[in-house]
Design a protein around this motif. Structure first.
Motif, short mmCIF file in Angstrom:
data_model
loop_
_atom_site.label_atom_id
_atom_site.label_comp_id
_atom_site.label_asym_id
_atom_site.label_seq_id
_atom_site.Cartn_x
_atom_site.Cartn_y
_atom_site.Cartn_z
N LEU A 93 7.58 -5.65 1.21
CA LEU A 93 6.41 -5.99 1.84
C LEU A 93 6.20 -5.29 3.30
O LEU A 93 4.95 -4.85 3.76
CB LEU A 93 6.59 -7.63 2.39
CG LEU A 93 5.20 -8.10 2.99
CD1 LEU A 93 4.06 -8.00 2.09
CD2 LEU A 93 5.58 -9.67 3.33
N LYS A 94 7.39 -4.96 3.91
CA LYS A 94 7.32 -4.17 5.09
C LYS A 94 7.03 -2.70 4.60
O LYS A 94 6.07 -2.19 5.56
CB LYS A 94 8.88 -4.09 5.46
CG LYS A 94 8.97 -3.35 6.61
CD LYS A 94 10.36 -3.27 7.26
CE LYS A 94 10.64 -2.34 8.65
NZ LYS A 94 12.02 -2.29 8.98
N PHE A 95 7.50 -2.21 3.53
CA PHE A 95 6.72 -0.84 3.33
C PHE A 95 5.20 -0.82 2.99
O PHE A 95 4.47 0.04 3.36
CB PHE A 95 7.84 -0.46 1.83
CG PHE A 95 7.21 1.10 1.50
CD1 PHE A 95 8.01 2.16 1.95
CD2 PHE A 95 6.34 1.30 0.59
CE1 PHE A 95 7.77 3.22 1.41
CE2 PHE A 95 5.94 2.52 -0.02
CZ PHE A 95 6.68 3.51 0.57
N LEU A 96 4.86 -1.67 2.17
CA LEU A 96 3.19 -2.05 1.94
C LEU A 96 2.55 -2.19 3.29
O LEU A 96 1.48 -1.75 3.62
CB LEU A 96 3.21 -3.17 1.23
CG LEU A 96 1.73 -3.83 0.76
CD1 LEU A 96 0.94 -2.75 0.15
CD2 LEU A 96 1.65 -4.84 0.07
N SER A 97 3.17 -3.04 4.13
CA SER A 97 2.48 -3.23 5.36
C SER A 97 2.32 -1.90 6.18
O SER A 97 1.17 -1.66 6.89
CB SER A 97 3.09 -4.40 6.26
OG SER A 97 3.31 -5.58 5.55
N GLN A 98 3.38 -1.31 6.03
CA GLN A 98 3.30 0.18 6.82
C GLN A 98 2.07 1.11 6.09
O GLN A 98 1.55 1.72 6.87
CB GLN A 98 4.74 0.86 6.90
CG GLN A 98 4.67 2.10 7.84
CD GLN A 98 5.87 2.58 7.91
OE1 GLN A 98 7.13 2.43 7.28
NE2 GLN A 98 6.26 3.84 8.83
N LEU A 99 2.15 1.13 4.91
CA LEU A 99 1.13 1.88 4.19
C LEU A 99 -0.21 1.50 4.57
O LEU A 99 -1.20 2.15 4.58
CB LEU A 99 1.43 1.42 2.64
CG LEU A 99 2.22 2.55 1.79
CD1 LEU A 99 2.45 2.26 0.33
CD2 LEU A 99 1.59 4.23 2.07
N MET A 100 -0.30 -0.12 4.71
CA MET A 100 -1.64 -0.37 5.04
C MET A 100 -2.22 -0.32 6.35
O MET A 100 -3.50 0.18 6.75
CB MET A 100 -1.53 -2.04 4.63
CG MET A 100 -2.88 -2.87 4.70
SD MET A 100 -2.65 -4.57 3.98
CE MET A 100 -2.45 -4.39 2.48
#
Length: 542
Positions: free
Chosen positions: A285-292
């Motif tokens: 989720l942390k990785f996804l949030s940074q992508l977002m």
């Protein structure tokens, strides 16, 4: 060959002569260098003593062919490898780019073919790294060597058995690839302030080569836009979970340099990383949030998106969000509400610029399609906001699609837009799912646009009034497109996940619209109109 000067003259004619007979004679005379192993020492002599870049090119390309096609002794191959490394270190910065590229390809090929034969071939990463500790020109050569080796091992070489090819690739992946990727990242961080430099571009290209590696040996089509899940090895996890890894590629993109597209391509492959790589749901989720967050900033600023290559790559990146992540994960990511709003605005702007956007927009539309079909599985208490934005996307697409059909038909050199099967298929894949998500409002909007066209068409048909062939063609093309869409909607009735009595009624209503056209289509009246108009035109011409 009597003298080096004569050889250089022949090489000049081989590569530059406009006389085909002269070129053929030169090729025949010089063929011995690439077909006879006894001439390998002569190639080395040419490399050491020739001043003509074409003579150097002959020596390099001849050695490449010898290494690829001949079964050379192990010690000879090791000697050639060592010679090439020393040659590139001493003379590399002075060489013409095409000669340098050929020699690096030769080094990579001999490294690949000897990878399983002797450990000295596997020391190439360490030796290439030595170039990186020197001046700019040597630094560039080191990056080029690493990039070419990754590319060479990743692609199949004619004449090398597939089993051996795969063994080499697996060994290289496990022993060297991660180290090369780390080198590329180190270079990116080191060169971050050197905006627009060639070294920045080479470092970025090296990262892209590593991330594009065929980790599982699936041999996907590199010419295709589509990529699958990136099966990155588990050993890469600490680096990919480090926020600075994603950030460096966003930073390089926002420099808005000619290599911006490559930065987005790296981000696309990182976004495609297999879910199981991450330590846990929190890390993912942390990785996804940074992508977002990174894509949200691009959406807000629009930086680089005026370049079509960047725009296309960015659409692919956005489309990847729903391929690799569940809707519940997107909703729970930090900043989702702003992100989905910006994606909706970006989609609408893209649809309004459909001529410029081209097929890129279908990555966005597929994102919306896949998102709405996941709503029924959603268990999150947070609003997904799709019911607010999806109808706007649908209405904009339908409205502009009708406009585009007319525009495409008005182009005298253009073909019938419905004859483009690939584009039509793209539309039929995503639209039915989007439509069924808000079927009531979507079908009402479709009927609102189509009914006046149908009524006008039927009125003229009943009165059998001659009609301008262009207007007739536009009308029938719009109705034909509508018919395709209705058929696709009905086809997805049991697979879309949306059903019920209300959907049955709406299915019947839009089907009735199409069925009204059957009598006209069967009567052939529309063909008569076109014929009348053609006859009238011919009379005017006469």
């Amino acid at each position: 060959m009597e003298t080096l000067a004569q050889l250089e003259a022949l090489c000049e004619r081989l590569y530059n002569s406009s006389d085909s007979v002269e070129r053929a004679h030169a090729e025949s005379t010089l063929k011995c260098f690439s077909s006879n192993a006894d001439y390998i020492s002569q190639c080395q002599y040419v490399l050491d003593n020739a001043s003509s870049p074409y003579a150097l090119m002959l020596a390099s390309s001849s050695l490449l062919k010898q290494v690829t096609e001949q079964s050379l002794p192990l010690q000879l191959r090791i000697d050639i490898r060592n010679y090439l490394l020393n040659y590139l270190a001493s003379k590399g910065p002075e060489l013409e780019p095409f000669v340098l590229g050929s020699l690096i390809q030769l080094l990579s090929r001999i490294t690949k073919f000897g990878w399983l034969d002797d450990e000295r071939f596997r020391e190439v990463v360490k030796e290439a790294t030595n170039f990186l500790s020197q001046a700019q020109y040597h630094y560039a050569i080191g990056l080029k060597i690493l990039n070419q080796i990754v590319s060479e091992i990743n692609q199949h070489t004619v004449g090398l058995h597939a089993t051996r090819q795969r063994r080499i690739a697996i060994s290289f992946r496990d022993q060297s690839l991660f180290r090369i990727f780390q080198i590329s990242l180190t270079s990116l961080f080191k060169l971050k302030a050197d905006v627009g430099s060639k070294l920045q571009e080479l470092s970025l290209m090296l990262s892209l080569s590593c991330l594009s590696f065929d980790f599982m040996g699936t041999s996907y089509d590199e010419s295709s836009d589509e990529i699958g899940t990136n099966q990155v090895p588990l050993t890469w996890k600490p680096v990919l979970e480090d926020p600075s890894t994603l950030q460096i590629f966003f930073d390089f993109y926002t420099m808005n340099q000619p290599f911006s597209k490559e930065a987005l391509e790296c981000l696309l492959r990182l976004a495609s990383t297999r879910r199981s790589l991450f330590s846990d749901d929190t890390a993912r989720l942390k990785f996804l949030s940074q992508l977002m967050l990174g894509t949200k900033e691009i959406l807000q600023t629009g930086i680089g998106l005026a370049d079509h290559d960047n725009y296309h790559a960015f659409c692919r990146l956005l489309g990847r969000f729903k391929v690799n992540y569940q809707l519940s994960e997107l909703i729970n990511a930090e900043g989702y509400s702003d992100w989905i709003r910006l994606v909706a605005e970006f989609t609408l702007k893209s649809l309004q610029s459909w001529k410029w956007a081209g097929s890129s927009v279908y990555y966005l539309l597929n994102l919306w399609s896949k998102s709405v079909t996941s709503v029924r599985y959603l268990k999150s208490d947070k609003p997904c906001l799709l019911d607010e934005y999806a109808p706007k996307v649908i209405e904009c697409f339908v409205s502009l699609r009708f406009d585009s059909l007319q525009s495409e038909l008005s182009d005298e050199l253009g073909e019938d837009p419905l004859d483009n099967v690939e584009v039509l298929q793209d539309q039929l894949e995503f639209f039915p799912y989007l439509c069924r998500f808000q079927y009531g409002s979507c079908s009402s909007y479709l009927m609102k646009i189509v009914e006046p066209i149908i009524q006008s068409y039927m009125k003229v048909a009943n009165l059998q009034i001659p009609m301008n062939s262009y207007e007739l063609s536009v009308t029938e093309t719009k109705l034909a497109w509508f018919t395709h869409i209705v058929a696709a909607i009905l086809k997805t009735k049991h697979t879309s996940g949306f059903s019920g009595e209300s959907h049955e009624v709406l299915d019947a209503e839009i089907s009735a619209c199409v069925l009204q056209l059957v009598n006209i289509s069967d009567s052939g009246i529309h063909n008569k109109w076109a014929l009348v108009y053609s006859i009238d035109n011919s009379r005017v011409v006469q």
